[in-house]
Design a protein around this motif. Structure first.
Motif, PDB file in Angstrom:
ATOM      1  N   PRO A  62      11.493  -0.262 -39.374  1.00 22.28           N
ATOM      2  CA  PRO A  62      11.765  -0.300 -38.123  1.00 22.28           C
ATOM      3  C   PRO A  62      12.984  -0.852 -37.843  1.00 22.28           C
ATOM      4  O   PRO A  62      13.608  -1.262 -38.763  1.00 22.28           O
ATOM      5  CB  PRO A  62      10.675  -1.357 -37.374  1.00 22.28           C
ATOM      6  N   PRO A  63      13.671  -0.709 -36.606  1.00 21.50           N
ATOM      7  CA  PRO A  63      15.259  -0.848 -36.212  1.00 21.50           C
ATOM      8  C   PRO A  63      15.163  -2.375 -36.313  1.00 21.50           C
ATOM      9  O   PRO A  63      16.170  -2.944 -36.924  1.00 21.50           O
ATOM     10  CB  PRO A  63      15.565  -0.484 -35.092  1.00 21.50           C
ATOM     11  N   SER A  64      14.342  -3.107 -36.202  1.00 21.33           N
ATOM     12  CA  SER A  64      14.563  -4.585 -36.195  1.00 21.33           C
ATOM     13  C   SER A  64      14.864  -5.225 -37.699  1.00 21.33           C
ATOM     14  O   SER A  64      15.707  -5.918 -37.686  1.00 21.33           O
ATOM     15  CB  SER A  64      13.204  -5.347 -35.815  1.00 21.33           C
ATOM     16  N   GLU A  65      14.137  -4.361 -38.441  1.00 27.22           N
ATOM     17  CA  GLU A  65      14.447  -4.792 -39.981  1.00 27.22           C
ATOM     18  C   GLU A  65      15.580  -4.324 -40.670  1.00 27.22           C
ATOM     19  O   GLU A  65      15.934  -4.980 -41.581  1.00 27.22           O
ATOM     20  CB  GLU A  65      13.125  -4.118 -40.857  1.00 27.22           C
ATOM     21  N   VAL A  66      16.062  -3.315 -40.111  1.00 29.76           N
ATOM     22  CA  VAL A  66      17.284  -2.579 -40.420  1.00 29.76           C
ATOM     23  C   VAL A  66      18.492  -3.669 -40.013  1.00 29.76           C
ATOM     24  O   VAL A  66      19.134  -4.050 -40.888  1.00 29.76           O
ATOM     25  CB  VAL A  66      17.596  -1.067 -39.578  1.00 29.76           C
ATOM     26  N   VAL A  67      18.296  -4.363 -39.118  1.00 29.25           N
ATOM     27  CA  VAL A  67      19.184  -5.076 -38.578  1.00 29.25           C
ATOM     28  C   VAL A  67      19.136  -6.294 -39.381  1.00 29.25           C
ATOM     29  O   VAL A  67      20.050  -7.110 -39.906  1.00 29.25           O
ATOM     30  CB  VAL A  67      19.076  -5.722 -36.972  1.00 29.25           C
ATOM     31  N   THR A  68      18.018  -6.967 -39.654  1.00 31.83           N
ATOM     32  CA  THR A  68      17.909  -8.182 -40.565  1.00 31.83           C
ATOM     33  C   THR A  68      18.555  -7.782 -42.170  1.00 31.83           C
ATOM     34  O   THR A  68      19.220  -8.601 -42.560  1.00 31.83           O
ATOM     35  CB  THR A  68      16.347  -8.443 -40.854  1.00 31.83           C
ATOM     36  N   VAL A  69      18.123  -6.501 -42.626  1.00 32.82           N
ATOM     37  CA  VAL A  69      18.685  -6.128 -43.833  1.00 32.82           C
ATOM     38  C   VAL A  69      20.090  -6.237 -43.998  1.00 32.82           C
ATOM     39  O   VAL A  69      20.902  -6.400 -44.823  1.00 32.82           O
ATOM     40  CB  VAL A  69      18.013  -4.916 -44.286  1.00 32.82           C
ATOM     41  N   LEU A  70      20.796  -5.569 -42.823  1.00 33.54           N
ATOM     42  CA  LEU A  70      22.070  -5.367 -42.652  1.00 33.54           C
ATOM     43  C   LEU A  70      22.803  -6.781 -42.752  1.00 33.54           C
ATOM     44  O   LEU A  70      23.838  -7.009 -43.556  1.00 33.54           O
ATOM     45  CB  LEU A  70      22.310  -4.730 -41.244  1.00 33.54           C
TER      46      LEU A  70
END
Lengths: 282, 259
Positions: free
Chosen positions: A62-70
């Motif tokens: 999900p996009p929320s996880e993408v932001v966290t990983v970023l």
């Protein structure tokens, strides 16, 4: 040179469109909420796809996880061995190196080819032969010639950026208004003087278009080269993400690649705006 | 003699260019080792050999066929979806506002950067390769049809309006033909993009296709095989472009000024 003209026309159309669209954007600001809503809906749909497990966690995050990983990737070298900006700097320095060499060699070559028929006759066969082969197809032979290192990748990026540079400077100087050159002739300017004072300035807009296309090509080719043979860089990072089935790393890498590419073109547009005064000659 | 040159200048210039290049290649290859740069003759012999001996279980022409099939499927899909979408975005402001934010985020990502995720999504089979070519061709197709539509002279639309044309007539009879040149530039570019993408996709992971040939040549350390592949790729790419130019001449014959 039919293809060339088409390419150029298209490129310059895209450029002037950007200007037009800016005005349009301001005028139509009432409708901007549609864009905002559409983008939010896109993110929500993406989030839901992952939340309800319509696709597996090894395929999409999900996009929320993408932001966290970023944000995590700025400090965390796992799972691909380096932090995000180390990868980014490795890629950027390679791309810019190939790009700059291509400009230094390609632009003068294109200009000379366009102005002096003798140079054209000399350089044309070589150039025509490498033009139809996509730069990516050079990767194997470049690796065979130069090994899996910096040099091979820089060579491939150079080739990719070189072709649009030459084509556009060539076309740019070929489109010099003949009235201007004749006026220079009448006033007793030598051929070389006319080339420097009339030909080159009038080719500047076209040269910049070529540089933008080259930058694009350089960045694309860099990713391909890093996918195939590298131990660092953004292309390597996403390839590593695939090997480890980590879609989060891949998506972060893709977004960073996209952002940096867009940022560099924006920068080049700004530089072009600085030289805008010379556009009047064209 | 002079008349011979002027009359045949269209094919004479490229032909002499090729001859000069082959000559140059021969001279260079005489001075370096054969593994570094084989002579043109060695490459030709390798081509003959590959015509008769399959590479990785697939013959040379079948490899070409695989690549072409992927490119053409992706290209057809890109036109099918990209062209209407781009035209609509240029025509209808609401549609533009809906699509553009998502498109603007995805546009700067090079199609080649989609390879890893495509493989994760669709496996190493046909699907991922077609998908990557599709992404490459699709973005260019949208951009060009959109640009072309925005560039339609408003005078033409106004004229159609004042003659009482309905909205759909304005679109199909005036706006679409008017942006034909831009659409065709997009078709050309998207086909060459798809051709480049199929190479990249095949080089990263495939058992067949032209990209596989050159990667195989690299793995076997055979520069002749790589060069055969590269020349083949260049020739097919040019043929595809030439075929499209021919189609363009048939479909919009009024576009002569760019030739």
């Amino acid at each position: 040179m039919q293809q060339t003209r088409e390419d150029n026309n298209m490129a310059s159309e895209t450029v002037s469109l950007e200007v037009q669209r800016e005005n349009y954007f301001i005028k139509a600001s009432k409708e901007n909420w549609i864009s905002v809503v559409s983008f939010i809906l896109f993110l929500v749909a993406w989030e839901c796809t992952c939340y309800f497990e319509l696709v597996g966690p090894y395929q999409l995050v999900p996009p929320s996880e993408v932001v966290t990983v970023l944000f995590d990737k700025f400090t965390n070298p796992n799972p691909d061995g380096a932090i995000l900006h180390a990868h980014a700097i490795a890629s950027l320095s390679l791309a810019l190196m190939g790009f700059l060499i291509a400009i230094v060699i390609g632009v003068p070559l294109g200009l000379l080819m366009g102005w002096y028929p003798q140079v054209n006759m000399l350089a044309r066969p070589l150039f025509d032969a490498i033009r139809p082969i996509p730069p990516i197809a050079w990767i194997p032979i470049a690796i065979l010639w130069l090994g899996i290192g910096m040099t091979a990748k820089a060579f491939i990026i150079f080739l990719a950026a070189f072709v649009p540079c030459v084509i556009n400077s060539y076309t740019g100087i070929r489109l010099t208004n003949p009235v201007l050159t004749r006026v220079a002739e009448i006033y007793g300017a030598s051929n070389f003087e006319t080339f420097c004072k009339i030909g080159i300035p009038s080719a500047v807009p076209m040269i910049f278009t070529g540089m933008k296309l080259s930058l694009n090509a350089a960045w694309t080719t860099l990713v391909a080269a890093e996918l195939l043979a590298a131990s660092e860089g953004l292309g390597f990072m996403i390839q590593q993400g695939r090997r480890l089935a980590r879609p989060d790393v891949i998506i972060v890498g893709m977004l960073v690649i996209g952002f940096l590419g867009a940022f560099m073109s924006w920068l080049l547009t700004r530089i072009e705006a600085r030289f805008a005064s010379s556009r009047r000659l064209a | 003699m002079k008349r011979f040159f002027t009359r045949n200048s269209t094919w004479l210039a490229p032909a002499s260019s090729i001859c000069a290049f082959v000559l140059l290649w021969q001279i260079v290859s005489l001075n370096v080792s054969a593994e570094f740069l084989p002579s043109p003759l060695a490459v030709w012999n390798e081509f003959i050999r590959l015509m008769n001996n399959p590479i990785g279980g697939t013959s040379l022409m079948e490899h070409v066929g695989y690549s072409l099939q992927r490119v053409l499927i992706a290209f057809a899909l890109a036109i099918l979806f990209g062209l209407p979408l781009g035209l609509l975005m240029g025509w209808n402001r609401i549609c533009e506002k809906i699509v553009s934010p998502i498109f603007e985020v995805l546009r700067p990502i090079p199609p080649i950067a989609w390879i890893p995720i495509a493989i994760l999504w669709l496996g190493v089979a046909e699907g991922s390769k077609v998908f990557i070519c599709f992404v490459g061709a699709f973005v260019i197709m949208i951009l060009n049809s959109y640009t072309g539509m925005r560039y339609v002279d408003p005078l033409l639309i106004d004229a159609a309006k004042s003659f009482g044309a309905s909205r759909s007539q304005q679109f199909f009879n005036v706006a679409v033909p008017a942006c034909m040149p831009s659409i065709f530039a997009g078709v050309q570019n998207s086909l060459s993009m798809a051709w480049m993408c199929v190479l990249a996709a095949e080089m990263v992971g495939a058992r067949e296709g032209v990209g596989y040939i050159i990667i195989q040549g690299m793995d076997l350390n055979k520069s002749t095989m790589i060069l055969v592949g590269m020349i083949l790729i260049g020739i097919i790419g040019s043929l595809l472009a030439a075929a499209l130019r021919w189609v363009e001449k048939l479909l919009c014959p009024w576009r002569r000024e760019l030739v």
